[in-house]
Structures are given as structure tokens and as C-alpha cells.
Design an enzyme around this catalytic site. Structure first.
Site, PDB file in Angstrom:
ATOM      1  N   PHE A 131     -59.749 -35.125  87.112  1.00  0.00           N
ATOM      2  CA  PHE A 131     -58.508 -35.890  87.305  1.00  0.00           C
ATOM      3  C   PHE A 131     -58.641 -36.615  88.636  1.00  0.00           C
ATOM      4  O   PHE A 131     -58.722 -35.975  89.691  1.00  0.00           O
ATOM      5  CB  PHE A 131     -57.374 -34.874  87.331  1.00  0.00           C
ATOM      6  CG  PHE A 131     -55.986 -35.356  87.625  1.00  0.00           C
ATOM      7  CD1 PHE A 131     -55.140 -35.775  86.603  1.00  0.00           C
ATOM      8  CD2 PHE A 131     -55.486 -35.325  88.920  1.00  0.00           C
ATOM      9  CE1 PHE A 131     -53.828 -36.161  86.873  1.00  0.00           C
ATOM     10  CE2 PHE A 131     -54.170 -35.707  89.198  1.00  0.00           C
ATOM     11  CZ  PHE A 131     -53.341 -36.125  88.165  1.00  0.00           C
ATOM     12  N   LEU A 133     -56.946 -38.918  91.036  1.00  0.00           N
ATOM     13  CA  LEU A 133     -55.727 -39.584  91.502  1.00  0.00           C
ATOM     14  C   LEU A 133     -55.805 -39.851  93.010  1.00  0.00           C
ATOM     15  O   LEU A 133     -55.585 -40.971  93.471  1.00  0.00           O
ATOM     16  CB  LEU A 133     -54.512 -38.687  91.176  1.00  0.00           C
ATOM     17  CG  LEU A 133     -53.139 -39.175  91.635  1.00  0.00           C
ATOM     18  CD1 LEU A 133     -52.731 -40.437  90.876  1.00  0.00           C
ATOM     19  CD2 LEU A 133     -52.065 -38.084  91.402  1.00  0.00           C
ATOM     20  N   GLU A 135     -56.584 -40.593  96.862  1.00  0.00           N
ATOM     21  CA  GLU A 135     -57.431 -41.544  97.605  1.00  0.00           C
ATOM     22  C   GLU A 135     -57.183 -41.331  99.097  1.00  0.00           C
ATOM     23  O   GLU A 135     -56.171 -40.753  99.475  1.00  0.00           O
ATOM     24  CB  GLU A 135     -57.018 -42.987  97.268  1.00  0.00           C
ATOM     25  CG  GLU A 135     -57.070 -43.293  95.796  1.00  0.00           C
ATOM     26  CD  GLU A 135     -56.616 -44.720  95.471  1.00  0.00           C
ATOM     27  OE1 GLU A 135     -56.254 -45.476  96.408  1.00  0.00           O
ATOM     28  OE2 GLU A 135     -56.644 -45.046  94.285  1.00  0.00           O
ATOM     29  N   GLY A 139     -52.388 -39.381  98.966  1.00  0.00           N
ATOM     30  CA  GLY A 139     -52.494 -38.017  98.460  1.00  0.00           C
ATOM     31  C   GLY A 139     -51.106 -37.543  98.081  1.00  0.00           C
ATOM     32  O   GLY A 139     -50.725 -37.526  96.908  1.00  0.00           O
ATOM     33  N   SER A 140     -50.308 -37.230  99.112  1.00  0.00           N
ATOM     34  CA  SER A 140     -48.926 -36.824  98.834  1.00  0.00           C
ATOM     35  C   SER A 140     -48.121 -37.955  98.211  1.00  0.00           C
ATOM     36  O   SER A 140     -47.156 -37.712  97.492  1.00  0.00           O
ATOM     37  CB  SER A 140     -48.240 -36.392 100.136  1.00  0.00           C
ATOM     38  OG  SER A 140     -48.818 -35.204 100.603  1.00  0.00           O
ATOM     39  N   HIS A 348     -56.597  -4.118 106.194  1.00  0.00           N
ATOM     40  CA  HIS A 348     -58.013  -3.753 106.300  1.00  0.00           C
ATOM     41  C   HIS A 348     -58.515  -3.688 107.744  1.00  0.00           C
ATOM     42  O   HIS A 348     -59.679  -3.321 107.974  1.00  0.00           O
ATOM     43  CB  HIS A 348     -58.884  -4.756 105.519  1.00  0.00           C
ATOM     44  CG  HIS A 348     -58.888  -4.539 104.036  1.00  0.00           C
ATOM     45  ND1 HIS A 348     -57.799  -4.779 103.223  1.00  0.00           N
ATOM     46  CD2 HIS A 348     -59.871  -4.098 103.199  1.00  0.00           C
ATOM     47  CE1 HIS A 348     -58.094  -4.505 101.973  1.00  0.00           C
ATOM     48  NE2 HIS A 348     -59.339  -4.079 101.924  1.00  0.00           N
ATOM     49  N   GLU A 373     -52.192 -30.291  94.220  1.00  0.00           N
ATOM     50  CA  GLU A 373     -51.126 -30.464  93.210  1.00  0.00           C
ATOM     51  C   GLU A 373     -49.761 -30.521  93.890  1.00  0.00           C
ATOM     52  O   GLU A 373     -48.759 -30.022  93.372  1.00  0.00           O
ATOM     53  CB  GLU A 373     -51.235 -29.407  92.114  1.00  0.00           C
ATOM     54  CG  GLU A 373     -52.618 -29.472  91.451  1.00  0.00           C
ATOM     55  CD  GLU A 373     -52.735 -28.877  90.070  1.00  0.00           C
ATOM     56  OE1 GLU A 373     -51.711 -28.724  89.391  1.00  0.00           O
ATOM     57  OE2 GLU A 373     -53.874 -28.602  89.660  1.00  0.00           O
ATOM     58  N   GLU A 377     -44.625 -29.082 101.431  1.00  0.00           N
ATOM     59  CA  GLU A 377     -43.598 -30.034 101.899  1.00  0.00           C
ATOM     60  C   GLU A 377     -43.138 -30.901 100.726  1.00  0.00           C
ATOM     61  O   GLU A 377     -41.937 -31.151 100.556  1.00  0.00           O
ATOM     62  CB  GLU A 377     -44.160 -30.920 103.023  1.00  0.00           C
ATOM     63  CG  GLU A 377     -44.438 -30.187 104.331  1.00  0.00           C
ATOM     64  CD  GLU A 377     -45.602 -29.208 104.238  1.00  0.00           C
ATOM     65  OE1 GLU A 377     -46.621 -29.545 103.610  1.00  0.00           O
ATOM     66  OE2 GLU A 377     -45.487 -28.092 104.781  1.00  0.00           O
TER      67      GLU A 377
HETATM   68  C1  LIG Z   1     -60.257 -28.596  97.234  1.00  0.00           C
HETATM   69  C2  LIG Z   1     -59.367 -29.715  96.793  1.00  0.00           C
HETATM   70  C3  LIG Z   1     -59.348 -30.089  95.459  1.00  0.00           C
HETATM   71  C4  LIG Z   1     -58.609 -31.194  95.047  1.00  0.00           C
HETATM   72  N1  LIG Z   1     -58.686 -31.615  93.742  1.00  0.00           N
HETATM   73  C5  LIG Z   1     -58.106 -32.801  93.402  1.00  0.00           C
HETATM   74  C6  LIG Z   1     -58.332 -33.360  92.101  1.00  0.00           C
HETATM   75  O1  LIG Z   1     -59.013 -32.789  91.244  1.00  0.00           O
HETATM   76  N2  LIG Z   1     -57.780 -34.571  91.832  1.00  0.00           N
HETATM   77  C7  LIG Z   1     -57.016 -35.253  92.726  1.00  0.00           C
HETATM   78  O2  LIG Z   1     -56.569 -36.346  92.408  1.00  0.00           O
HETATM   79  N3  LIG Z   1     -56.761 -34.731  93.956  1.00  0.00           N
HETATM   80  C8  LIG Z   1     -57.301 -33.537  94.318  1.00  0.00           C
HETATM   81  N4  LIG Z   1     -57.091 -33.008  95.563  1.00  0.00           N
HETATM   82  C9  LIG Z   1     -56.238 -33.741  96.511  1.00  0.00           C
HETATM   83  C10 LIG Z   1     -54.940 -33.040  96.848  1.00  0.00           C
HETATM   84  O3  LIG Z   1     -54.047 -33.096  95.779  1.00  0.00           O
HETATM   85  C11 LIG Z   1     -54.385 -33.706  98.130  1.00  0.00           C
HETATM   86  O4  LIG Z   1     -55.272 -33.377  99.184  1.00  0.00           O
HETATM   87  C12 LIG Z   1     -52.971 -33.262  98.461  1.00  0.00           C
HETATM   88  O5  LIG Z   1     -52.056 -33.772  97.518  1.00  0.00           O
HETATM   89  C13 LIG Z   1     -52.531 -33.707  99.861  1.00  0.00           C
HETATM   90  O6  LIG Z   1     -52.785 -35.058 100.074  1.00  0.00           O
HETATM   91  P1  LIG Z   1     -53.594 -35.531 101.365  1.00  0.00           P
HETATM   92  O7  LIG Z   1     -54.823 -34.725 101.458  1.00  0.00           O
HETATM   93  O8  LIG Z   1     -53.732 -37.005 101.313  1.00  0.00           O
HETATM   94  O9  LIG Z   1     -52.680 -35.105 102.591  1.00  0.00           O
HETATM   95  P2  LIG Z   1     -51.405 -35.890 103.170  1.00  0.00           P
HETATM   96  O10 LIG Z   1     -50.567 -36.390 102.059  1.00  0.00           O
HETATM   97  O11 LIG Z   1     -51.865 -36.870 104.193  1.00  0.00           O
HETATM   98  O12 LIG Z   1     -50.628 -34.701 103.886  1.00  0.00           O
HETATM   99  C14 LIG Z   1     -50.809 -34.349 105.257  1.00  0.00           C
HETATM  100  C15 LIG Z   1     -49.544 -33.591 105.700  1.00  0.00           C
HETATM  101  O13 LIG Z   1     -48.411 -34.483 105.684  1.00  0.00           O
HETATM  102  C16 LIG Z   1     -47.385 -33.937 104.899  1.00  0.00           C
HETATM  103  N5  LIG Z   1     -46.682 -35.012 104.224  1.00  0.00           N
HETATM  104  C17 LIG Z   1     -47.204 -36.065 103.556  1.00  0.00           C
HETATM  105  N6  LIG Z   1     -46.220 -36.850 103.084  1.00  0.00           N
HETATM  106  C18 LIG Z   1     -45.053 -36.296 103.463  1.00  0.00           C
HETATM  107  C19 LIG Z   1     -43.674 -36.650 103.305  1.00  0.00           C
HETATM  108  N7  LIG Z   1     -43.296 -37.729 102.616  1.00  0.00           N
HETATM  109  N8  LIG Z   1     -42.747 -35.842 103.852  1.00  0.00           N
HETATM  110  C20 LIG Z   1     -43.110 -34.730 104.536  1.00  0.00           C
HETATM  111  N9  LIG Z   1     -44.382 -34.347 104.729  1.00  0.00           N
HETATM  112  C21 LIG Z   1     -45.339 -35.126 104.207  1.00  0.00           C
HETATM  113  C22 LIG Z   1     -48.119 -33.037 103.884  1.00  0.00           C
HETATM  114  O14 LIG Z   1     -47.257 -32.075 103.319  1.00  0.00           O
HETATM  115  C23 LIG Z   1     -49.190 -32.438 104.756  1.00  0.00           C
HETATM  116  O15 LIG Z   1     -48.656 -31.368 105.504  1.00  0.00           O
HETATM  117  C24 LIG Z   1     -57.795 -31.885  95.990  1.00  0.00           C
HETATM  118  C25 LIG Z   1     -57.782 -31.467  97.325  1.00  0.00           C
HETATM  119  C26 LIG Z   1     -58.561 -30.421  97.739  1.00  0.00           C
HETATM  120  C27 LIG Z   1     -58.542 -30.049  99.202  1.00  0.00           C
END
Ligand SMILES: Cc1cc2nc3c(=O)[nH]c(=O)nc-3n(C[C@H](O)[C@H](O)[C@H](O)COP(=O)(O)OP(=O)(O)OC[C@H]3O[C@@H](n4cnc5c(N)ncnc54)[C@H](O)[C@@H]3O)c2cc1C
Length: 395
Positions: A131, A133, A135, A139-140, A348, A373, A377
Site C-alpha cells: 500500500f 500512500l 510520501e 504522512g499524517s 525484568h 496507520e 495525535e
Molecule cells: C515501519 C513503517 C511502516 C510503514 N508502512 C507504510 C505503508 O505500508 N504504506 C504507507 O503508505 N505508509 C507507511 N508508513 C508511513 C506511516 O503511515 C507514516 O509514517 C505515519 O502516518 C506518520 O507520517 P509521517 O511519518 O509523515 O510523520 P508526520 O505526519 O510528519 O508526523 C510527525 C509528528 O507530527 C504530528 N502531526 C502531524 N500532523 C499533525 C496534525 N495535523 N496535528 C497534530 N499533530 C500532527 C504527528 O502525530 C507526529 O507526532 C510506514 C511507516 C513506518 C515507520
């Protein structure tokens, strides 16, 4: 033609499901648990375990039976996930994208032709689906994604960059979200495409080096003038993408919550076993009331999480709540397992900080559950916003 699978009709009766659950429990505890260290050291799931999972139908437990899956509904899926969570989370990750975030996009939103082309091979494990999604910078907030798909004759041409994509190094099929037009009042402009991994211009990056979940692999995926036919557009509609992503993720959140409960149960069991036998000054540490308090907090978290997961799965299946309950449950259970794992290390003592002790791995494995997923937050935002909207609609 798009046929939307509603996930309401149970395809497996209670007796058959009891057998599936029992054999999964046996597989996890007798076959995989003894090989956790091997999975950790080799950063891979051994071939015989992969094959056994295929033979048991685990690559397609949530795919409907008409497409070769076991056809579990979400109330059954979560019971299975609570078993799978008991061991290295890499086991579940191996088939998690097929059943979950990637597979459910096809199940819920694919055309009959797309389902016929892919789902049976996804369910059998012949095809690994990823999947794609997330970039850099999206992410969020996936609505801000920048990967573009441009129409060229009968084809679509995709350009962009995805990151952290689970199973990308092994994937045969990418479920790729891309913008076909700027967001406007009619929607986000995000569509979703089925892109075989061997399509020219698609490049999978090096395997990421992660904090935990050894044996589960992620990587960047780059798309440079990747050309796919019109038939690759999921649901045959440019407007399906964002809804498909949100629906698939919401369902996945209940599953991740269940996985968290399974891992919390394991951390608790490890803690109780250790507390009952390890001694200080000749006294079992489990006799100390402050240690008992830690076990009590772990037990309480597990029980609360399990009840919440079952409730949320039921609400999903009967259609009464597919938004607030999945997010509230993921929020609670992933935070809960974080605390339970932390307490397990504490119970432990110094041993809990040592590699080759299960709770050390668990502590690192579960950190991810609060991030992907949807972070904690984001779950809070979904729940809070949902409640206010509901109240406003009521007025
Ligand atoms: C091991 C792993 C496997 C993954 N697998 C997949 C996959 O198969 N497919 C896929 O598409 N993605 C995948 N992901 C991506 C994952 O879903 C994202 O990393 C996640 O959604 C967070 O996005 P980001 O890394 O861009 O962090 P950010 O969105 O930049 O978040 C950074 C911080 O800011 C906070 N934040 C961001 N926006 C807001 C807001 N509006 N209000 C308050 N706080 C906010 C967040 O909660 C977090 O604390 C994976 C990630 C990892 C680490």
C-alpha cells in the site's frame, strides 16, 4: 463495474472459525515463538514459516472466499490478530498488507475485473501487495500527496516518490495513490492505481534500517514515467482513491489495535513468568507488592483493550461506527501496549534491557504501532472532530 464489499456477511461459521483460530494459535506458539531469535538475527521470516503461513491461508484470511481467501469478517479478524500479536510482529507484517491496507482497497473498491486479476493470487500469497500512500511531507496528511498521474491516451503516467512502504522489497503489486487533479470543492483529486512491481520506471529503494520489527521490511518506492493502462485505475474512477485509503485505514486500525492486545498479552505472560521465578535476596520478585502492581496494571490494560477491540469490530461489521470507534480503539490499545511493554522491561530489571530477552524486542516492536496507520495525535483528531460533528448534526 465496481462492486462494494460491505464486510457484513460472515463467511465462516463459528465451528470452522474455532478450528482456524486454534491452528493459528498452535502455529504461533509452537512454531514461530521458538524461532523469534532467528527472525531477529536474520532480519527475515524463514522460508518454511512463510510457506506454512501460505498453506494455512494466512495471506488471505480477510479476503472473501469467492476470491480464494478464508473470508473472515472483522470480528473474526481481530481474534486472529490477537493470536498473531503474541510473537514477532514481522510474522503478521508478512501478510498484513495483503489482507489489510492493500488487499482491502481491492476488496472494497476494485472492479470485478481487477478483483479477478489479482485477489486470488493475493489470497494465496503468490502475490505480495503493498500500500503506497505515504510520501515525504505527506504522512499524517495524505491529502497533501504530490505523486501525479497524468492521462496520456488510454494510459496513465505516474511520477512521484513514496516512503516507508511495508513489504516494498518483496512486493509484486503496488496499490499506489496519486493525484489526477488539484483538490477542489468536488474532492481531494486523489485516485488509486494497481501497478505491478516490474513496470518500467518503478524503482524500490534499499531496505530501511528500522528500530524494531526485524524481519518486516520497508523501503522507498520511486515512480519515473511509470505507464499503466486505464484498467489499472481502481474502481474505474478517479474519485475513489481518497475514500478507499480512508476506509482501508479505518478498518486496519481495529486490526492494529487487536495486534496490540496480543502483544500486550505476551508481554504480560513474560512478566508474570519472570516475576514468579526470579529472586532477590531469596524472595521471588513477584512477592513484592510494587511488582504485583505492575502486573496488575498490565493485566488491566490487556483486558480493557480486548473488550474495546471486540466492541469496535462488532460496530464495524454492523455498520454502526466505522470512524470514531476504530480511531479510539487504535489510540487506546497502541498506547496501552506501549505502557505494558515498558512495564515488562521494568519487571525484568536489567535483564529486560538485554537482547535475546523477549520483552526487549517487544518494547521496540510495539513503538511502531503508535506511528503508522495514523499516529496517536491523528486518532485523537479523528475522534474529537467526529464527536463535535455528530453533536452539530444533532442540532
Ligand atoms: C515501519 C513503517 C511502516 C510503514 N508502512 C507504510 C505503508 O505500508 N504504506 C504507507 O503508505 N505508509 C507507511 N508508513 C508511513 C506511516 O503511515 C507514516 O509514517 C505515519 O502516518 C506518520 O507520517 P509521517 O511519518 O509523515 O510523520 P508526520 O505526519 O510528519 O508526523 C510527525 C509528528 O507530527 C504530528 N502531526 C502531524 N500532523 C499533525 C496534525 N495535523 N496535528 C497534530 N499533530 C500532527 C504527528 O502525530 C507526529 O507526532 C510506514 C511507516 C513506518 C515507520
Amino acid at each position: 463495474m465496481t462492486s462494494v464489499h460491505t464486510d457484513t456477511a460472515p463467511q465462516v461459521d463459528a465451528e470452522d472459525f474455532r478450528d482456524i483460530l486454534a491452528s493459528t494459535r498452535e502455529f504461533v506458539r509452537s512454531v514461530v515463538v521458538p524461532r523469534e531469535q532467528e527472525i531477529l538475527d536474520s532480519d527475515a521470516i524463514p522460508d518454511d514459516i512463510r510457506q506454512a503461513a501460505k498453506d494455512m491461508g494466512l495471506f488471505g484470511y480477510a479476503i472473501p472466499q469467492e476470491w480464494g481467501g478464508l473470508g473472515l469478517d472483522l470480528t473474526q479478524d481481530v481474534e486472529l490478530a490477537m493470536e498473531l500479536g503474541y510473537t514477532s510482529l514481522a510474522l503478521r507484517s508478512m501478510f498484513g498488507t495483503n489482507n489489510g491496507i492493500a488487499g482491502q482497497v481491492l476488496v472494497g473498491f476494485g472492479t470485478d475485473e481487477q478483483k479477478a486479476q489479482w485477489l486470488e493470487r493475493i489470497a494465496s500469497g503468490e502475490v505480495v501487495a503493498s500500500f503506497a500512500l505515504t510520501e515525504p511531507g505527506a504522512g499524517s496528511d495524505p491529502a497533501g500527496l504530490r505523486t501525479k498521474a497524468v492521462r496520456d491516451g488510454d494510459d496513465w503516467v505516474i511520477n512521484g516518490e513514496k516512503r516507508f512502504i511495508t513489504n516494498a522489497p518483496l512486493a509484486n503489486l503496488f496499490v499506489v495513490f496519486a493525484r489526477t487533479r488539484p483538490a477542489d470543492e468536488n474532492g481531494t483529486g486523489i485516485a488509486v492505481f494497481l501497478v505491478p512491481a516490474d513496470t518500467p520506471g518503478l524503482q524500490v529503494g534499499a531496505k530501511d534500517r528500522k528500530m524494531g520489527q526485524e524481519g518486516a521490511w520497508t523501503a522507498d518506492v520511486a515512480f519515473t514515467d511509470v505507464r499503466v493502462p486505464a484498467s489499472a485505475l481502481v474502481g474505474g474512477s478517479e474519485d475513489v482513491g481518497y475514500r478507499a485509503a480512508m476506509t482501508s485505514l479505518a478498518r486496519g486500525r481495529v486490526h492494529i489495535a487487536a495486534l496490540s492486545v496480543g502483544t500486550a498479552q505476551r508481554a504480560l505472560d513474560e512478566s508474570v513468568a519472570y516475576a514468579a521465578t526470579a529472586t532477590q535476596g531469596g524472595t521471588a520478585i513477584g512477592e513484592f507488592q510494587l511488582v504485583q502492581a505492575m502486573l496488575a496494571d498490565q493485566q488491566t490494560g490487556v483486558m480493557a483493550g480486548r473488550a474495546m477491540v471486540r466492541d469496535a469490530a462488532r460496530a464495524w461489521v454492523d455498520g454502526t461506527d466505522r470512524r470514531i470507534a476504530p480511531s479510539a480503539t487504535k489510540l487506546f490499545c497502541t498506547e496501552m501496549v506501549g505502557k505494558v511493554a515498558d512495564l515488562a522491561v521494568q519487571v525484568h530489571g536489567g535483564s529486560g534491557y538485554m537482547r535475546e530477552v523477549a520483552v526487549e524486542r517487544i518494547y521496540r516492536d510495539v513503538r511502531l504501532l503508535r506511528l503508522y496507520e495514523g499516529t496517536s495525535e491523528i486518532q485523537r483528531l479523528i475522534v474529537g472532530r467526529g464527536l463535535v460533528k455528530q453533536a452539530q448534526r444533532g442540532h
